[in-house]
Design a protein around this motif. Sequence first.
Motif, mmCIF file in Angstrom:
data_model
loop_
_atom_site.group_PDB
_atom_site.id
_atom_site.type_symbol
_atom_site.label_atom_id
_atom_site.label_comp_id
_atom_site.label_asym_id
_atom_site.label_seq_id
_atom_site.Cartn_x
_atom_site.Cartn_y
_atom_site.Cartn_z
ATOM 1 N N GLY A 80 0.788 -1.226 0.000
ATOM 2 C CA GLY A 80 0.000 0.000 0.000
ATOM 3 C C GLY A 80 0.816 1.269 0.000
ATOM 4 N N SER A 81 2.121 1.175 0.305
ATOM 5 C CA SER A 81 2.911 2.402 0.387
ATOM 6 C C SER A 81 3.634 2.728 -0.911
ATOM 7 C CB SER A 81 3.936 2.303 1.520
ATOM 8 O OG SER A 81 4.925 1.350 1.209
ATOM 9 N N MET A 82 3.708 1.764 -1.823
ATOM 10 C CA MET A 82 4.475 1.969 -3.045
ATOM 11 C C MET A 82 3.552 2.001 -4.243
ATOM 12 S SD MET A 82 7.427 2.125 -1.976
ATOM 13 C CE MET A 82 8.842 1.443 -1.221
ATOM 14 N N GLY A 83 3.479 3.121 -4.912
ATOM 15 C CA GLY A 83 2.632 3.167 -6.081
ATOM 16 C C GLY A 83 2.845 4.425 -6.888
ATOM 17 N N SER A 84 2.170 4.484 -8.013
ATOM 18 C CA SER A 84 2.214 5.640 -8.889
ATOM 19 C C SER A 84 3.621 5.919 -9.380
ATOM 20 C CB SER A 84 1.629 6.859 -8.170
ATOM 21 O OG SER A 84 1.505 7.943 -9.052
ATOM 22 N N LEU A 85 4.166 4.963 -10.136
ATOM 23 C CA LEU A 85 5.486 5.102 -10.732
ATOM 24 C C LEU A 85 5.363 4.964 -12.236
ATOM 25 C CD1 LEU A 85 8.619 5.246 -10.647
ATOM 26 C CD2 LEU A 85 8.572 2.750 -10.477
ATOM 27 N N THR A 86 6.076 5.827 -12.955
ATOM 28 C CA THR A 86 6.189 5.734 -14.402
ATOM 29 C C THR A 86 7.664 5.561 -14.736
ATOM 30 O OG1 THR A 86 4.285 7.171 -14.721
ATOM 31 C CG2 THR A 86 5.777 6.930 -16.580
ATOM 32 N N ALA A 87 7.990 4.472 -15.427
ATOM 33 C CA ALA A 87 9.357 4.218 -15.887
ATOM 34 C C ALA A 87 9.283 4.034 -17.395
ATOM 35 C CB ALA A 87 9.941 2.992 -15.210
ATOM 36 N N THR A 88 9.694 5.048 -18.151
ATOM 37 C CA THR A 88 9.543 5.013 -19.602
ATOM 38 C C THR A 88 10.813 5.461 -20.320
ATOM 39 O OG1 THR A 88 8.593 7.241 -19.566
ATOM 40 C CG2 THR A 88 7.043 5.414 -19.559
ATOM 41 N N ASP A 89 11.036 4.836 -21.469
ATOM 42 C CA ASP A 89 12.097 5.232 -22.403
ATOM 43 C C ASP A 89 13.493 5.216 -21.801
ATOM 44 O OD1 ASP A 89 10.127 5.612 -24.372
ATOM 45 O OD2 ASP A 89 9.730 7.642 -23.639
ATOM 46 N N LEU B 40 1.247 1.579 -12.093
ATOM 47 C CA LEU B 40 2.632 1.428 -12.497
ATOM 48 C C LEU B 40 2.660 1.356 -14.011
ATOM 49 C CD1 LEU B 40 5.691 0.737 -12.097
ATOM 50 C CD2 LEU B 40 4.990 -1.642 -12.104
ATOM 51 N N THR B 41 3.470 2.199 -14.616
ATOM 52 C CA THR B 41 3.683 2.155 -16.066
ATOM 53 C C THR B 41 5.153 1.873 -16.304
ATOM 54 O OG1 THR B 41 1.896 3.719 -16.495
ATOM 55 C CG2 THR B 41 3.558 3.451 -18.221
ATOM 56 N N PHE B 42 5.425 0.790 -17.033
ATOM 57 C CA PHE B 42 6.776 0.408 -17.426
ATOM 58 C C PHE B 42 6.723 0.186 -18.920
ATOM 59 C CE2 PHE B 42 10.479 -2.299 -17.923
ATOM 60 C CZ PHE B 42 11.378 -1.794 -17.001
ATOM 61 N N ALA B 43 7.112 1.187 -19.693
ATOM 62 C CA ALA B 43 6.886 1.127 -21.140
ATOM 63 C C ALA B 43 8.008 1.816 -21.911
ATOM 64 C CB ALA B 43 5.553 1.783 -21.483
ATOM 65 N N GLY B 44 8.282 1.271 -23.094
ATOM 66 C CA GLY B 44 9.260 1.878 -23.979
ATOM 67 C C GLY B 44 10.689 1.748 -23.510
ATOM 68 N N ASN B 45 10.943 0.822 -22.595
ATOM 69 C CA ASN B 45 12.291 0.636 -22.055
ATOM 70 C C ASN B 45 13.041 -0.427 -22.851
ATOM 71 O OD1 ASN B 45 12.029 2.360 -19.577
ATOM 72 N ND2 ASN B 45 10.357 0.929 -19.234
ATOM 73 N N ARG B 46 14.358 -0.340 -22.837
ATOM 74 C CA ARG B 46 15.209 -1.342 -23.473
ATOM 75 C C ARG B 46 16.077 -1.968 -22.382
ATOM 76 N NH1 ARG B 46 18.151 0.848 -28.463
ATOM 77 N NH2 ARG B 46 15.997 0.832 -29.138
ATOM 78 N N ALA C 279 -2.427 -7.008 -12.666
ATOM 79 C CA ALA C 279 -3.302 -6.814 -13.829
ATOM 80 C C ALA C 279 -3.404 -5.343 -14.256
ATOM 81 C CB ALA C 279 -4.680 -7.404 -13.562
ATOM 82 N N PRO C 280 -3.464 -4.385 -13.330
ATOM 83 C CA PRO C 280 -3.558 -2.988 -13.779
ATOM 84 C C PRO C 280 -2.229 -2.362 -14.207
ATOM 85 C CG PRO C 280 -4.182 -3.175 -11.448
ATOM 86 C CD PRO C 280 -3.763 -4.523 -11.913
ATOM 87 N N TYR C 281 -1.108 -3.069 -14.062
ATOM 88 C CA TYR C 281 0.173 -2.526 -14.515
ATOM 89 C C TYR C 281 0.092 -2.274 -16.018
ATOM 90 C CZ TYR C 281 2.829 -4.060 -10.298
ATOM 91 O OH TYR C 281 3.322 -4.247 -9.044
ATOM 92 N N VAL C 282 0.678 -1.180 -16.459
ATOM 93 C CA VAL C 282 0.850 -0.934 -17.890
ATOM 94 C C VAL C 282 2.285 -1.340 -18.199
ATOM 95 C CG1 VAL C 282 0.920 0.803 -19.714
ATOM 96 C CG2 VAL C 282 -0.816 0.944 -17.903
ATOM 97 N N TRP C 283 2.429 -2.423 -18.935
ATOM 98 C CA TRP C 283 3.743 -2.996 -19.248
ATOM 99 C C TRP C 283 3.744 -3.214 -20.747
ATOM 100 C CZ3 TRP C 283 6.999 -4.029 -15.070
ATOM 101 C CH2 TRP C 283 8.226 -4.584 -15.387
ATOM 102 N N ASP C 284 4.342 -2.288 -21.499
ATOM 103 C CA ASP C 284 4.132 -2.305 -22.942
ATOM 104 C C ASP C 284 5.328 -1.740 -23.705
ATOM 105 O OD1 ASP C 284 2.673 -2.740 -25.248
ATOM 106 O OD2 ASP C 284 1.467 -0.934 -25.045
ATOM 107 N N ASN C 285 5.544 -2.266 -24.894
ATOM 108 C CA ASN C 285 6.540 -1.753 -25.835
ATOM 109 C C ASN C 285 7.956 -1.703 -25.282
ATOM 110 O OD1 ASN C 285 4.742 -1.329 -28.023
ATOM 111 N ND2 ASN C 285 3.989 0.510 -26.994
#
Length: 167
Positions: free
Chosen positions: A101-110, A129-135, A157-163
């Motif tokens: 419950g204490s860890m949330g709302s993170l965007t890791a992109t590009d 959590l969004t983890f997208a466009g990373n190499r 399930a609600p994680y955005v993990w894409d591209n």
Amino acid sequence: GHGMYLQNSTGTKLAQDNIIGDNADEGAQIYGSGGASLLNITFDGNAIYNSSSWPYEHYQYNILLGGGKTQQGNSITKNMSFFEPGVHEGYVSLGIYGSAGSMGSLTATDNVFVGGYDGVDVAGMTPPLTFAGNRLVVDPAALRNVSVAPFAGVSIAPYVWDNNQYY
């Protein structure tokens, strides 16, 4: 010591376009103990390499984001994390040390994450959590390219993990 140590409890904090490398401890420690918050921190366009390579090689975290209190509204974007080929230590770790419950709302992109024992470790993050466009590039002898370990009872399930690209 650490190349950079960040915390924030009010307003916003921006760490942008820095070069951190070959230091004695973590590269960027974005960390809050049980009493320190990590709120609205943007870590953008930084280059971090071979953290904890000095005074002897004991590679640790190039980027460590996590804490024991609250983490909300943070972003890790357009960074480059690098460990030398053949180094089977070191990590990029997002979300450790918290409680459910204490860890949330993170965007890791590009971002580009190269080398280490575990390319990226995402642990204990609650959505969003969004983890997208990373190499992610790791040596075949590494433990794994990426690790995702939510707290018990937390759905990914609600994680955005894409591209993302994995090598």
